[in-house]
Design a protein around this motif. Structure first.
Motif, PDB file in Angstrom:
ATOM      1  N   LYS A  89      10.764 -21.851 -49.081  1.00 44.84           N
ATOM      2  CA  LYS A  89      11.121 -20.836 -48.078  1.00 44.84           C
ATOM      3  C   LYS A  89      12.116 -21.409 -47.072  1.00 44.84           C
ATOM      4  CE  LYS A  89       9.177 -17.590 -44.686  1.00 44.84           C
ATOM      5  NZ  LYS A  89      10.477 -17.291 -44.204  1.00 44.84           N
ATOM      6  N   THR A  90      11.874 -22.627 -46.595  1.00 40.61           N
ATOM      7  CA  THR A  90      12.794 -23.260 -45.648  1.00 40.61           C
ATOM      8  C   THR A  90      14.191 -23.356 -46.256  1.00 40.61           C
ATOM      9  OG1 THR A  90      11.017 -24.513 -44.594  1.00 40.61           O
ATOM     10  CG2 THR A  90      13.251 -25.378 -44.337  1.00 40.61           C
ATOM     11  N   ALA A  91      14.269 -23.805 -47.502  1.00 41.75           N
ATOM     12  CA  ALA A  91      15.572 -23.954 -48.169  1.00 41.75           C
ATOM     13  C   ALA A  91      16.247 -22.604 -48.394  1.00 41.75           C
ATOM     14  CB  ALA A  91      15.394 -24.685 -49.495  1.00 41.75           C
ATOM     15  N   ARG A  92      15.496 -21.632 -48.902  1.00 40.16           N
ATOM     16  CA  ARG A  92      16.082 -20.308 -49.164  1.00 40.16           C
ATOM     17  C   ARG A  92      16.517 -19.622 -47.867  1.00 40.16           C
ATOM     18  NH1 ARG A  92      15.479 -19.767 -54.516  1.00 40.16           N
ATOM     19  NH2 ARG A  92      13.452 -19.868 -55.535  1.00 40.16           N
ATOM     20  N   ASP A  93      15.702 -19.730 -46.818  1.00 39.28           N
ATOM     21  CA  ASP A  93      16.057 -19.111 -45.534  1.00 39.28           C
ATOM     22  C   ASP A  93      17.360 -19.664 -44.981  1.00 39.28           C
ATOM     23  OD1 ASP A  93      13.771 -17.556 -45.669  1.00 39.28           O
ATOM     24  OD2 ASP A  93      12.691 -18.642 -44.083  1.00 39.28           O
ATOM     25  N   ALA A  94      17.691 -20.914 -45.335  1.00 36.63           N
ATOM     26  CA  ALA A  94      18.933 -21.539 -44.880  1.00 36.63           C
ATOM     27  C   ALA A  94      20.106 -21.238 -45.809  1.00 36.63           C
ATOM     28  CB  ALA A  94      18.734 -23.049 -44.768  1.00 36.63           C
ATOM     29  N   GLY A  95      19.849 -20.496 -46.892  1.00 35.89           N
ATOM     30  CA  GLY A  95      20.918 -20.163 -47.832  1.00 35.89           C
ATOM     31  C   GLY A  95      21.276 -21.287 -48.783  1.00 35.89           C
ATOM     32  N   CYS A  96      20.401 -22.268 -48.933  1.00 29.97           N
ATOM     33  CA  CYS A  96      20.667 -23.393 -49.834  1.00 29.97           C
ATOM     34  C   CYS A  96      20.377 -23.008 -51.283  1.00 29.97           C
ATOM     35  CB  CYS A  96      19.778 -24.581 -49.476  1.00 29.97           C
ATOM     36  SG  CYS A  96      20.140 -25.308 -47.866  1.00 29.97           S
TER      37      CYS A  96
END
Length: 171
Positions: free
Chosen positions: A43-50
């Motif tokens: 979730k942290t990675a996806r929320d940052a657009g990674c």
């Protein structure tokens, strides 16, 4: 070079994504371990657009069961990357070359239907603790883990995040 990191249960679920284009998250190990922070780290990675990748820490023995376990536990979303962490285990053993190859073949059979021409991975992710983007190998590589201090930092051999996304989706 694009910047990224790889994380496991040893890292926080609220890691910094500043300046990152991709994040690899440890999903599984062997036939019984699932990263307890997997969902939150993704979730942290996806929320940052990674761009998100998942890796499995490969143990010797029962390769089919490990591939099935990995594919069953790693989230499935178009453009996500899959990787095998092939190194010595805590007890000093490691999967053989043949076992690693069988694992890759099985994961591709279970999850990927784009590349039907070979069993080899589509891109090499090499760990070599030297200057970022300058691993000491002759083989072509896509990702380079160049340090593990204070966490695993990586670079990707792509000209842009859009190029990485295009490669990851097979477009």
């Amino acid at each position: 070079m694009l910047r990224g990191i790889d994380v496991s249960a040893y890292q926080s679920t609220a890691f910094s994504t500043d300046g990152l284009s991709f994040v690899f998250v440890k999903a599984t190990e062997g036939r019984t371990y699932v990263n307890p922070k997997l969902t939150a780290q993704v979730k942290t990675a996806r929320d940052a657009g990674c761009v998100v990748g998942f890796y499995h820490f490969l143990w010797p023995g029962d390769i089919t069961a490990q591939a099935e376990y990995f594919v069953g536990k790693a989230p499935e979303k178009a453009g996500d990357l899959l990787a095998v962490d092939w190194e010595a285990t805590g007890d000093g053993t490691h999967a053989s070359n043949a076992e690693k190859d069988r694992f890759i073949r099985k994961v591709k059979q279970l999850r990927l239907t784009v590349d039907t021409t070979s069993y080899a991975g589509d891109g090499l992710w090499i760990a070599d603790y030297v200057t970022a983007g300058k691993p000491r190998i002759k083989a072509s590589w896509r990702f380079h883990q160049y340090t593990d201090e204070p966490l695993d930092r990586d670079v990707a051999n792509f000209g842009s995040k859009a190029a990485l996304k295009e490669w990851a989706t097979g477009d």
